[in-house]
Design a protein around this motif. Sequence first.
Motif, PDB file in Angstrom:
ATOM      1  N   GLY A  57       0.832  -1.191   0.000  1.00 37.67           N
ATOM      2  CA  GLY A  57       0.000   0.000   0.000  1.00 37.67           C
ATOM      3  C   GLY A  57       0.871   1.248   0.000  1.00 37.67           C
ATOM      4  N   PRO A  58       0.281   2.433  -0.216  1.00 38.22           N
ATOM      5  CA  PRO A  58       1.062   3.684  -0.299  1.00 38.22           C
ATOM      6  C   PRO A  58       1.899   3.964   0.951  1.00 38.22           C
ATOM      7  CG  PRO A  58      -1.151   4.020  -1.141  1.00 38.22           C
ATOM      8  CD  PRO A  58      -1.148   2.659  -0.508  1.00 38.22           C
ATOM      9  N   ARG A  59       1.292   3.833   2.125  1.00 40.00           N
ATOM     10  CA  ARG A  59       2.022   4.131   3.352  1.00 40.00           C
ATOM     11  C   ARG A  59       3.125   3.102   3.597  1.00 40.00           C
ATOM     12  NH1 ARG A  59      -2.379   5.450   7.989  1.00 40.00           N
ATOM     13  NH2 ARG A  59      -0.467   6.004   9.103  1.00 40.00           N
ATOM     14  N   GLY A  60       2.834   1.859   3.284  1.00 42.87           N
ATOM     15  CA  GLY A  60       3.839   0.817   3.443  1.00 42.87           C
ATOM     16  C   GLY A  60       5.006   0.990   2.498  1.00 42.87           C
ATOM     17  N   ARG A  61       4.727   1.460   1.286  1.00 44.61           N
ATOM     18  CA  ARG A  61       5.818   1.686   0.331  1.00 44.61           C
ATOM     19  C   ARG A  61       6.711   2.844   0.780  1.00 44.61           C
ATOM     20  NH1 ARG A  61       1.793  -0.089  -3.376  1.00 44.61           N
ATOM     21  NH2 ARG A  61       0.994   2.010  -3.779  1.00 44.61           N
ATOM     22  N   ARG A  62       6.128   3.858   1.389  1.00 46.33           N
ATOM     23  CA  ARG A  62       6.959   4.946   1.925  1.00 46.33           C
ATOM     24  C   ARG A  62       7.817   4.443   3.085  1.00 46.33           C
ATOM     25  NH1 ARG A  62       2.175   7.984   0.961  1.00 46.33           N
ATOM     26  NH2 ARG A  62       1.549   7.872   3.159  1.00 46.33           N
ATOM     27  N   ALA A  63       7.238   3.572   3.910  1.00 47.69           N
ATOM     28  CA  ALA A  63       8.007   2.976   4.999  1.00 47.69           C
ATOM     29  C   ALA A  63       9.139   2.113   4.437  1.00 47.69           C
ATOM     30  CB  ALA A  63       7.094   2.137   5.887  1.00 47.69           C
ATOM     31  N   PHE A  64       8.837   1.365   3.377  1.00 48.15           N
ATOM     32  CA  PHE A  64       9.861   0.553   2.719  1.00 48.15           C
ATOM     33  C   PHE A  64      10.998   1.437   2.218  1.00 48.15           C
ATOM     34  CE2 PHE A  64      11.722  -1.118  -1.183  1.00 48.15           C
ATOM     35  CZ  PHE A  64      12.142  -2.373  -0.781  1.00 48.15           C
ATOM     36  N   GLY A  65      10.658   2.563   1.603  1.00 48.16           N
ATOM     37  CA  GLY A  65      11.679   3.480   1.099  1.00 48.16           C
ATOM     38  C   GLY A  65      12.578   3.995   2.218  1.00 48.16           C
ATOM     39  N   GLY A  66      11.972   4.332   3.358  1.00 53.45           N
ATOM     40  CA  GLY A  66      12.762   4.817   4.482  1.00 53.45           C
ATOM     41  C   GLY A  66      13.667   3.746   5.056  1.00 53.45           C
ATOM     42  N   ALA A  67      13.140   2.526   5.193  1.00 56.33           N
ATOM     43  CA  ALA A  67      13.934   1.430   5.744  1.00 56.33           C
ATOM     44  C   ALA A  67      15.048   1.016   4.778  1.00 56.33           C
ATOM     45  CB  ALA A  67      13.041   0.234   6.051  1.00 56.33           C
ATOM     46  N   PHE A  68      14.720   0.967   3.479  1.00 55.56           N
ATOM     47  CA  PHE A  68      15.722   0.608   2.470  1.00 55.56           C
ATOM     48  C   PHE A  68      16.851   1.639   2.465  1.00 55.56           C
ATOM     49  CE2 PHE A  68      17.697   0.454  -1.667  1.00 55.56           C
ATOM     50  CZ  PHE A  68      17.685  -0.883  -2.024  1.00 55.56           C
ATOM     51  N   GLY A  69      16.490   2.917   2.444  1.00 60.79           N
ATOM     52  CA  GLY A  69      17.510   3.963   2.441  1.00 60.79           C
ATOM     53  C   GLY A  69      18.341   3.949   3.707  1.00 60.79           C
ATOM     54  N   GLY A  70      17.688   3.726   4.842  1.00 63.51           N
ATOM     55  CA  GLY A  70      18.419   3.691   6.100  1.00 63.51           C
ATOM     56  C   GLY A  70      19.425   2.566   6.158  1.00 63.51           C
ATOM     57  N   TYR A  71      19.029   1.395   5.648  1.00 64.80           N
ATOM     58  CA  TYR A  71      19.921   0.253   5.710  1.00 64.80           C
ATOM     59  C   TYR A  71      21.048   0.374   4.683  1.00 64.80           C
ATOM     60  CZ  TYR A  71      21.198  -4.548   6.890  1.00 64.80           C
ATOM     61  OH  TYR A  71      21.861  -5.669   7.325  1.00 64.80           O
ATOM     62  N   ALA A  72      20.757   0.954   3.521  1.00 65.46           N
ATOM     63  CA  ALA A  72      21.795   1.174   2.512  1.00 65.46           C
ATOM     64  C   ALA A  72      22.876   2.112   3.046  1.00 65.46           C
ATOM     65  CB  ALA A  72      21.184   1.736   1.232  1.00 65.46           C
ATOM     66  N   LEU A  73      22.451   3.187   3.690  1.00 61.86           N
ATOM     67  CA  LEU A  73      23.414   4.145   4.224  1.00 61.86           C
ATOM     68  C   LEU A  73      24.097   3.607   5.482  1.00 61.86           C
ATOM     69  CD1 LEU A  73      21.379   7.392   3.565  1.00 61.86           C
ATOM     70  CD2 LEU A  73      23.439   6.618   2.368  1.00 61.86           C
ATOM     71  N   ASP A  74      23.405   2.757   6.209  1.00 64.58           N
ATOM     72  CA  ASP A  74      24.011   2.049   7.333  1.00 64.58           C
ATOM     73  C   ASP A  74      25.181   1.209   6.821  1.00 64.58           C
ATOM     74  OD1 ASP A  74      24.222   1.294   9.978  1.00 64.58           O
ATOM     75  OD2 ASP A  74      22.674  -0.236   9.879  1.00 64.58           O
ATOM     76  N   SER A  75      24.941   0.488   5.738  1.00 57.38           N
ATOM     77  CA  SER A  75      25.979  -0.325   5.110  1.00 57.38           C
ATOM     78  C   SER A  75      27.120   0.550   4.600  1.00 57.38           C
ATOM     79  CB  SER A  75      25.371  -1.113   3.943  1.00 57.38           C
ATOM     80  OG  SER A  75      26.371  -1.733   3.161  1.00 57.38           O
ATOM     81  N   TYR A  76      26.770   1.643   3.956  1.00 56.89           N
ATOM     82  CA  TYR A  76      27.795   2.559   3.425  1.00 56.89           C
ATOM     83  C   TYR A  76      28.717   3.038   4.541  1.00 56.89           C
ATOM     84  CZ  TYR A  76      29.964   6.602   1.229  1.00 56.89           C
ATOM     85  OH  TYR A  76      30.881   7.495   0.744  1.00 56.89           O
ATOM     86  N   ASP A  77      28.109   3.501   5.646  1.00 54.24           N
ATOM     87  CA  ASP A  77      28.914   4.009   6.747  1.00 54.24           C
ATOM     88  C   ASP A  77      29.757   2.906   7.380  1.00 54.24           C
ATOM     89  OD1 ASP A  77      27.812   6.453   6.264  1.00 54.24           O
ATOM     90  OD2 ASP A  77      27.150   6.812   8.320  1.00 54.24           O
TER      91      ASP A  77
ATOM     92  N   GLY B 173      14.107  -0.716  11.313  1.00 52.39           N
ATOM     93  CA  GLY B 173      13.585  -0.612   9.953  1.00 52.39           C
ATOM     94  C   GLY B 173      12.903  -1.885   9.496  1.00 52.39           C
ATOM     95  N   ALA B 174      13.472  -3.042   9.856  1.00 48.75           N
ATOM     96  CA  ALA B 174      12.877  -4.321   9.463  1.00 48.75           C
ATOM     97  C   ALA B 174      11.506  -4.511  10.107  1.00 48.75           C
ATOM     98  CB  ALA B 174      13.809  -5.472   9.852  1.00 48.75           C
ATOM     99  N   ILE B 175      11.380  -4.155  11.368  1.00 43.96           N
ATOM    100  CA  ILE B 175      10.095  -4.287  12.057  1.00 43.96           C
ATOM    101  C   ILE B 175       9.060  -3.345  11.457  1.00 43.96           C
ATOM    102  CG2 ILE B 175       8.910  -3.933  14.266  1.00 43.96           C
ATOM    103  CD1 ILE B 175      11.595  -4.776  15.581  1.00 43.96           C
ATOM    104  N   LEU B 176       9.478  -2.124  11.166  1.00 41.77           N
ATOM    105  CA  LEU B 176       8.572  -1.146  10.562  1.00 41.77           C
ATOM    106  C   LEU B 176       7.946  -1.706   9.292  1.00 41.77           C
ATOM    107  CD1 LEU B 176       7.429   1.780  10.222  1.00 41.77           C
ATOM    108  CD2 LEU B 176       9.573   2.334   9.030  1.00 41.77           C
ATOM    109  N   VAL B 177       8.756  -2.285   8.418  1.00 43.44           N
ATOM    110  CA  VAL B 177       8.260  -2.823   7.152  1.00 43.44           C
ATOM    111  C   VAL B 177       7.500  -4.133   7.372  1.00 43.44           C
ATOM    112  CG1 VAL B 177       8.917  -3.677   4.867  1.00 43.44           C
ATOM    113  CG2 VAL B 177      10.078  -1.696   5.841  1.00 43.44           C
ATOM    114  N   ALA B 178       7.995  -4.976   8.281  1.00 47.79           N
ATOM    115  CA  ALA B 178       7.330  -6.261   8.542  1.00 47.79           C
ATOM    116  C   ALA B 178       5.892  -6.059   8.991  1.00 47.79           C
ATOM    117  CB  ALA B 178       8.108  -7.043   9.603  1.00 47.79           C
ATOM    118  N   GLU B 179       5.628  -5.000   9.724  1.00 53.19           N
ATOM    119  CA  GLU B 179       4.286  -4.755  10.241  1.00 53.19           C
ATOM    120  C   GLU B 179       3.339  -4.195   9.180  1.00 53.19           C
ATOM    121  OE1 GLU B 179       5.396  -4.244  14.960  1.00 53.19           O
ATOM    122  OE2 GLU B 179       5.228  -2.439  13.734  1.00 53.19           O
ATOM    123  N   TYR B 180       3.871  -3.786   8.054  1.00 50.14           N
ATOM    124  CA  TYR B 180       3.046  -3.406   6.902  1.00 50.14           C
ATOM    125  C   TYR B 180       2.846  -4.592   5.952  1.00 50.14           C
ATOM    126  CZ  TYR B 180       2.829   1.710   7.480  1.00 50.14           C
ATOM    127  OH  TYR B 180       2.542   2.995   7.913  1.00 50.14           O
TER     128      TYR B 180
END
Length: 425
Positions: free
Chosen positions: A27-47, A141-148
């Motif tokens: 859904g729309p809200r879940g996809r925005r949550a996915f975007g936030g979690a994906f970006g957070g984890y990508a930058l987590d990996s980068y750092d 981030g994983a929990i946020l997306v899992a709950e959607y």
Amino acid sequence: MSTTQARPKHDELPESSGAFAWLRALGPRGRRAFGGAFGGYALDSYDYFTLPLSMVAISAYFSLDNGQTGLLTTVTLVVSAVGGALAGILADRVGRVKALMMTVATYAVFTVLCGFAPNYETLLVFRALQGLGFGGEWAVGAILVAEYATAKHRGRTLGAVQSAWAAGWALAVIVYTLVFHFLDADTAWRVMFWTGALPALLVIYVRRNVSDAPAAAEQRRTSTERGSFTTIFKRDLLRTTLFATLLSTGVQGGYYTLATWVPTYLKTERGLTVVGTGGYLTFLISGAFIGYLTGGYLTDRIGRKKNIALFAVLSAVGILAYTNIPSGANSLLLVLGFPLGFCMSAIFSGFGSFLSELYPTAVRGTGQGFTYNSGRAVGAFLPTLVGFLSDSWGVGGALVLGALGYGLAVLALAGLPETRDRELL
């Protein structure tokens, strides 16, 4: 305490099938949550990878031995256990989104400060503090997306979030190759850390666009349980907590041993240049990205436990093959980098869904944050052990210790239930 229950089968809807059905189902809200979690984890990996990629330069700059160099990684991962556990409790008490923003901001600030470190001791402290945010981001981030996500697609959805690690790793390799090409090594490693300020932009996005899953947020508000360490060690959750921690210890011990020491192995024992190392890592990272997506698919098809067991065995075999290639056979090293990256990443795809399904909503953050990051902390001693043993065994020989971690993970699965097709309650 009941954590999950099976959802009745229902007729397939047209929108519930296809390659991207998991994304539409959010859904729309879940996809925005996915975007936030994906970006957070990508930058987590980068750092995170700013250190392993710069390790040779940092070691030369501060005149470190391999044991001291390995300690930089270990202290990051050990402190990440504290950060992950605290972030899990925070997620259960103030919400997933607020906790996500706090973790991202923390790892960004201290990664930048690493670039200003005047000596080894200061760098060690800043890197440890970076671990506070690094440890918490994935679990929250994983929990946020899992709950959607729906039970049918949760494995694939969380596998896609997990693939962000490969995306961040790839970005770090690209930046590393450019920075070390145009700058001298003594300056380049500092610049690598300064680029860790990128996550600040993500915090703005999350604040404006992402919210907790309504149903899960309501359950947390009405529940009498609150996130706490004592809750996950009560009789009904004790077995789950102990075996999930053991599982995480084995998988992450194997993974971080490779992630930390492969760049050094390629440069010191295989004689590859900076650009050459980046080329070899491209195959490893490409395999990792595809592995995350494939593992996400398989964890929904064959189950969480079978997926983890399958790729734990294949990862152990891959380590043994990768580190025993004869000198001069660098082309074979290149070819094996792809399946190694594939297997050692596919095993993680089921973690987000598996750990989320093991705990009830009120303590899901605490349970997932503690087990994942405690396992990371204990497993983090393997990279340091490799560092000390490499002086006598060589880096390639010491890397074989990573295979032992995967064996431990397979044993831990015997104490955990299968959770495929379960709803989050």
